[in-house]
Design a protein around this motif. Structure first.
Motif, PDB file in Angstrom:
ATOM      1  N   ARG A 166       0.828  -1.194   0.000  1.00  0.00           N
ATOM      2  CA  ARG A 166       0.000   0.000   0.000  1.00  0.00           C
ATOM      3  C   ARG A 166       0.867   1.251   0.000  1.00  0.00           C
ATOM      4  O   ARG A 166       2.055   1.211   0.274  1.00  0.00           O
ATOM      5  N   PHE A 167       0.243   2.408  -0.230  1.00  0.00           N
ATOM      6  CA  PHE A 167       0.882   3.655   0.117  1.00  0.00           C
ATOM      7  C   PHE A 167       1.069   3.675   1.626  1.00  0.00           C
ATOM      8  O   PHE A 167       0.243   3.182   2.372  1.00  0.00           O
ATOM      9  N   TYR A 168       2.130   4.320   2.098  1.00  0.00           N
ATOM     10  CA  TYR A 168       2.411   4.268   3.519  1.00  0.00           C
ATOM     11  C   TYR A 168       1.601   5.286   4.308  1.00  0.00           C
ATOM     12  O   TYR A 168       1.222   5.039   5.433  1.00  0.00           O
ATOM     13  N   ALA A 169       1.352   6.477   3.732  1.00  0.00           N
ATOM     14  CA  ALA A 169       0.564   7.473   4.449  1.00  0.00           C
ATOM     15  C   ALA A 169       0.050   8.483   3.458  1.00  0.00           C
ATOM     16  O   ALA A 169       0.641   8.712   2.408  1.00  0.00           O
ATOM     17  N   LEU A 170      -1.079   9.123   3.811  1.00  0.00           N
ATOM     18  CA  LEU A 170      -1.598  10.184   2.953  1.00  0.00           C
ATOM     19  C   LEU A 170      -0.614  11.337   2.866  1.00  0.00           C
ATOM     20  O   LEU A 170      -0.470  11.986   1.835  1.00  0.00           O
ATOM     21  N   LEU A 171       0.086  11.613   3.976  1.00  0.00           N
ATOM     22  CA  LEU A 171       1.078  12.678   3.957  1.00  0.00           C
ATOM     23  C   LEU A 171       2.137  12.417   2.917  1.00  0.00           C
ATOM     24  O   LEU A 171       2.536  13.308   2.168  1.00  0.00           O
ATOM     25  N   ALA A 172       2.601  11.169   2.843  1.00  0.00           N
ATOM     26  CA  ALA A 172       3.625  10.818   1.862  1.00  0.00           C
ATOM     27  C   ALA A 172       3.128  11.073   0.455  1.00  0.00           C
ATOM     28  O   ALA A 172       3.837  11.642  -0.380  1.00  0.00           O
ATOM     29  N   ALA A 173       1.916  10.638   0.174  1.00  0.00           N
ATOM     30  CA  ALA A 173       1.360  10.822  -1.161  1.00  0.00           C
ATOM     31  C   ALA A 173       1.206  12.297  -1.487  1.00  0.00           C
ATOM     32  O   ALA A 173       1.473  12.744  -2.605  1.00  0.00           O
ATOM     33  N   THR A 174       0.792  13.085  -0.488  1.00  0.00           N
ATOM     34  CA  THR A 174       0.608  14.516  -0.706  1.00  0.00           C
ATOM     35  C   THR A 174       1.931  15.203  -0.974  1.00  0.00           C
ATOM     36  O   THR A 174       2.065  16.025  -1.885  1.00  0.00           O
ATOM     37  N   LEU A 175       2.948  14.869  -0.165  1.00  0.00           N
ATOM     38  CA  LEU A 175       4.261  15.482  -0.368  1.00  0.00           C
ATOM     39  C   LEU A 175       4.817  15.153  -1.736  1.00  0.00           C
ATOM     40  O   LEU A 175       5.324  16.021  -2.448  1.00  0.00           O
ATOM     41  N   LEU A 176       4.717  13.885  -2.131  1.00  0.00           N
ATOM     42  CA  LEU A 176       5.240  13.481  -3.431  1.00  0.00           C
ATOM     43  C   LEU A 176       4.507  14.189  -4.554  1.00  0.00           C
ATOM     44  O   LEU A 176       5.099  14.601  -5.539  1.00  0.00           O
TER      45      LEU A 176
ATOM     46  N   TYR B 184      -3.476  -1.013  -7.553  1.00  0.00           N
ATOM     47  CA  TYR B 184      -4.413  -0.835  -6.460  1.00  0.00           C
ATOM     48  C   TYR B 184      -5.415  -1.983  -6.536  1.00  0.00           C
ATOM     49  O   TYR B 184      -6.410  -1.907  -7.255  1.00  0.00           O
ATOM     50  N   ASN B 185      -5.114  -3.081  -5.839  1.00  0.00           N
ATOM     51  CA  ASN B 185      -5.939  -4.287  -5.898  1.00  0.00           C
ATOM     52  C   ASN B 185      -6.008  -4.775  -7.351  1.00  0.00           C
ATOM     53  O   ASN B 185      -4.987  -5.027  -7.964  1.00  0.00           O
ATOM     54  N   ASP B 186      -7.202  -4.878  -7.948  1.00  0.00           N
ATOM     55  CA  ASP B 186      -7.310  -5.350  -9.332  1.00  0.00           C
ATOM     56  C   ASP B 186      -6.834  -4.307 -10.345  1.00  0.00           C
ATOM     57  O   ASP B 186      -6.469  -4.641 -11.472  1.00  0.00           O
ATOM     58  N   LYS B 187      -6.846  -3.063  -9.961  1.00  0.00           N
ATOM     59  CA  LYS B 187      -6.580  -1.981 -10.906  1.00  0.00           C
ATOM     60  C   LYS B 187      -5.081  -1.750 -11.108  1.00  0.00           C
ATOM     61  O   LYS B 187      -4.307  -1.748 -10.161  1.00  0.00           O
TER      62      LYS B 187
ATOM     63  N   THR C 297      -6.876  -2.292   9.177  1.00  0.00           N
ATOM     64  CA  THR C 297      -8.124  -1.604   8.848  1.00  0.00           C
ATOM     65  C   THR C 297      -7.986  -1.034   7.452  1.00  0.00           C
ATOM     66  O   THR C 297      -7.029  -0.305   7.163  1.00  0.00           O
ATOM     67  N   VAL C 298      -8.920  -1.384   6.567  1.00  0.00           N
ATOM     68  CA  VAL C 298      -8.865  -0.942   5.175  1.00  0.00           C
ATOM     69  C   VAL C 298      -9.741   0.294   5.006  1.00  0.00           C
ATOM     70  O   VAL C 298     -10.904   0.315   5.404  1.00  0.00           O
ATOM     71  N   THR C 299      -9.168   1.342   4.431  1.00  0.00           N
ATOM     72  CA  THR C 299      -9.916   2.555   4.110  1.00  0.00           C
ATOM     73  C   THR C 299      -9.654   2.913   2.658  1.00  0.00           C
ATOM     74  O   THR C 299      -8.659   2.494   2.059  1.00  0.00           O
ATOM     75  N   GLU C 300     -10.535   3.702   2.074  1.00  0.00           N
ATOM     76  CA  GLU C 300     -10.387   4.119   0.690  1.00  0.00           C
ATOM     77  C   GLU C 300     -10.512   5.628   0.614  1.00  0.00           C
ATOM     78  O   GLU C 300     -11.443   6.225   1.154  1.00  0.00           O
ATOM     79  N   THR C 301      -9.555   6.268  -0.036  1.00  0.00           N
ATOM     80  CA  THR C 301      -9.532   7.711  -0.217  1.00  0.00           C
ATOM     81  C   THR C 301      -9.214   8.028  -1.662  1.00  0.00           C
ATOM     82  O   THR C 301      -8.215   7.555  -2.197  1.00  0.00           O
ATOM     83  N   PHE C 302     -10.075   8.802  -2.297  1.00  0.00           N
ATOM     84  CA  PHE C 302      -9.896   9.168  -3.709  1.00  0.00           C
ATOM     85  C   PHE C 302      -9.735   7.929  -4.586  1.00  0.00           C
ATOM     86  O   PHE C 302      -8.954   7.918  -5.543  1.00  0.00           O
ATOM     87  N   GLY C 303     -10.450   6.866  -4.256  1.00  0.00           N
ATOM     88  CA  GLY C 303     -10.408   5.657  -5.057  1.00  0.00           C
ATOM     89  C   GLY C 303      -9.186   4.797  -4.835  1.00  0.00           C
ATOM     90  O   GLY C 303      -8.987   3.805  -5.529  1.00  0.00           O
ATOM     91  N   ILE C 304      -8.338   5.143  -3.857  1.00  0.00           N
ATOM     92  CA  ILE C 304      -7.126   4.388  -3.571  1.00  0.00           C
ATOM     93  C   ILE C 304      -7.273   3.747  -2.200  1.00  0.00           C
ATOM     94  O   ILE C 304      -7.689   4.386  -1.234  1.00  0.00           O
TER      95      ILE C 304
END
Length: 561
Positions: A3-13, A466-469, A320-327
């Motif tokens: 998975r992505f490690y954190a939303l912060l990481a994705a935002t910074l990148l 992202y799973n099947d995608k 715990t699985v969560t989904e944000t912006f389709g990810i």
């Protein structure tokens, strides 16, 4: 799975990746540590440490470092003495990332250490987030004390025709400057070496110093410790009978990741070998059979990741699985309870309500790959035709950015819905009628060209999962249609799905796949994301339901612009 490690990481990148490439030290034999990689994605090596952090000093000879007590030669070769291979390294790291100091636990790194005959010690890559490929020297003091005299050169690189050197040094936080500054009064850093462990006794940071500015470069570690790891990774006994099982990990409540693994039973011991990923070759876990239960310990050593230079453990975890912006994101924490499976030996099934986490280190959750609610079923390989891919996302080529993007769902299933071995699957991408070859000059995370793309392959740069995608970037334009075809080599045969095309100028704009073997459409209906039927969809995202003449149905998302 990964998975992505954190939303912060994705935002910074997302905000900095086009402004400045992060660091990769391609000239060393190691890599930037995992903790830093949670925020910094490895780049193509085109930039330098100095280019990222500093403006070159005009007078390179004007060094501010007093070198009377410092070792002046970089130690690049392994010193003579007793080698302690892959010591368990941990610290609390600091990393200056675009003027924001990131910090956290650096746990489970694998670092080499040498103890010389005179009692001196040498640590390779002593700074957790920057692999220098060099050794830091400490000399024997009184008793079991080791003294590291600093500043001590640890890294150098060329930049714009000049050679720049960086030193390991002691730093403290200055409340006046509100920044980390070199300790020029008490320069020695003290450790103790006892019971096969090296422990720093200082409360100050071991950091990286710029020779010419005298500034902290932005890498540092506090409370550094290194210990010999006495655990050994389990492996299947050579005389055990091995059987194939299909592993299914439930990424979400509706999507799964599959892999064929080896399962062996030796008395009351059971082994599972070959969990999918590229972090360690054929990771194996060992459990115990008691009646109809199989128990795996809450924490188990499985070996060293030779790419990330870190120790890997298989752990029980809360997921715990969560989904944000389709990810999809995993919120993962360690669980102190063992993972217990229900075991049906007659039907060859194992099921559990627990989760297995492959983790860097054993003190806190640092996820490599997770297997949520894993189940295993005895499996025999047969020939099969893989299910068709389905286009689910499209972004037109943009000349200003130089890329376009598409999303396609790929399934480890055959046309009858049966699970097949993803390790024996691959896919091709077509531009019009031509198979696309991915070249490293465009797909820069690749080391060699690729045409047949392994089913679960990602480079986390141009190809993501992202799973099947699969979300895939493309760097060409001028084609009328883009296609994907999936292949499966199993049961002594190679079979292929239909070649499914996305037509770039299709009036049904957005996410619609058109197969070359398309059946006759009987009816089409649309609903919005709330489930309400829409007779004439306009701008927005909708579910298109197509009923074919043979009675089959297909639901896909579409975007109306």
């Amino acid at each position: 799975m990964r998975r992505f490690y954190a939303l912060l990481a994705a935002t910074l990148l997302a905000t900095v990746s086009f402004a400045q490439k992060p660091i990769r030290n391609a000239n060393t034999d190691a890599s930037i540590g995992k903790s830093a990689r949670q925020t910094i994605n490895l780049a193509d090596g085109s930039t330098t440490l100095r280019g990222n952090y500093f403006k070159p000093t005009a007078n390179a000879a004007a060094s501010r470092i007093k070198k009377t007590d410092a070792e002046e030669t970089l130690i690049t070769e392994q010193p003579e003495g007793t080698l302690y291979k892959d010591m368990y390294y941990s610290s609390y790291y600091y990393l200056n990332f675009y003027n924001t100091v990131l910090h956290g636990d650096a746990d489970g790194y694998a670092r080499d250490m040498v103890v010389a005959d005179d009692g001196s010690i040498y640590i390779k890559n002593p700074i957790s987030q920057l692999s220098t490929g060099t050794w830091l020297k400490g000399t024997k003091g009184e008793g079991d004390t080791i003294v590291v005299k600093m500043p001590q050169p640890i890294y150098e690189e060329g930049y714009e025709g000049d050679m720049y050197k960086y030193y390991a040094a002691k730093f403290y936080y200055s409340t006046v400057e509100r920044w980390y500054v070199e300790d020029t009064v008490d320069t020695d850093m003290k450790f103790v070496w006892r019971n096969d462990s090296l422990i720093c006794t200082e409360s100050t940071m071991l950091g990286l110093l710029d020779e010419y500015s005298g500034d902290w470069v932005g890498f540092g570690d506090l409370n550094l410790t290194m210990s010999k790891i006495n655990e050994t990774a389990p492996s299947i006994p050579s005389d055990a009978t091995v059987e194939k099982y299909m592993l299914e990990a439930h990424d979400t409540d509706t999507t799964s990741t599959y892999a064929v693994v080896d399962v062996a039973i030796d008395g009351s011991d059971i082994y599972i070998n070959g969990f999918p990923d590229n972090y360690i070759k054929n990771p194996c876990i060992k459990g115990t059979i008691e009646g109809n239960k199989v128990t795996f310990p809450a924490m188990q050593y499985v070996g060293v990741d030779s790419v990330e230079h870190a120790h890997v453990f298989a752990a029980s975890a809360n997921i715990t699985v969560t989904e944000t912006f389709g990810i999809t994101f995993n919120d993962v924490s360690l669980n102190s309870n063992p993972v217990v499976f229900d075991y049906d030996s007659a039907n060859k099934t194992l099921t559990t309500t627990g989760n297995i986490l492959f983790n860097y280190g054993n003190k806190s959750a640092n996820e490599i790959t997770s297997f949520r609610l894993p189940e295993l079923n005895g499996w025999n390989e047969v020939a099969a035709v893989p299910a068709d891919p389905v286009f689910v996302e499209w972004l037109d080529y943009d000349a200003s950015s130089g890329y376009g993007r598409f999303g396609v769902n790929l399934y480890a299933k055959d046309v009858n819905g049966n699970t097949i071995d993803p390790a024996k699957m691959y896919y091709n991408i077509y531009m019009d009628e031509e198979v696309l070859t991915l070249y490293p000059d465009e797909y820069i995370a690749l080391s060699e060209e690729m045409t047949d793309i392994p089913f679960y392959f990602v480079d986390n740069y141009s190809i993501h999962r992202y799973n099947d995608k699969r979300r895939i970037y493309y760097y060409s334009t001028g084609f009328e249609k883009l296609g994907v075809k999936v292949y499966y080599t199993g049961g002594g045969e190679t079979n292929a799905s239909n070649l499914v095309y996305y037509y770039v100028n299709n009036e049904d704009t957005g996410i619609s796949g058109i197969s070359s073997d398309e059946t006759t459409v009987k009816s089409v209906s649309y609903t919005d994301l709330s489930g309400r039927k829409v007779s004439n969809p306009s701008k927005g995202i909708f579910i298109k339901s197509t009923t074919y003449a043979d009675g089959t149905k297909k639901n896909i998302k579409i975007i109306k612009k």
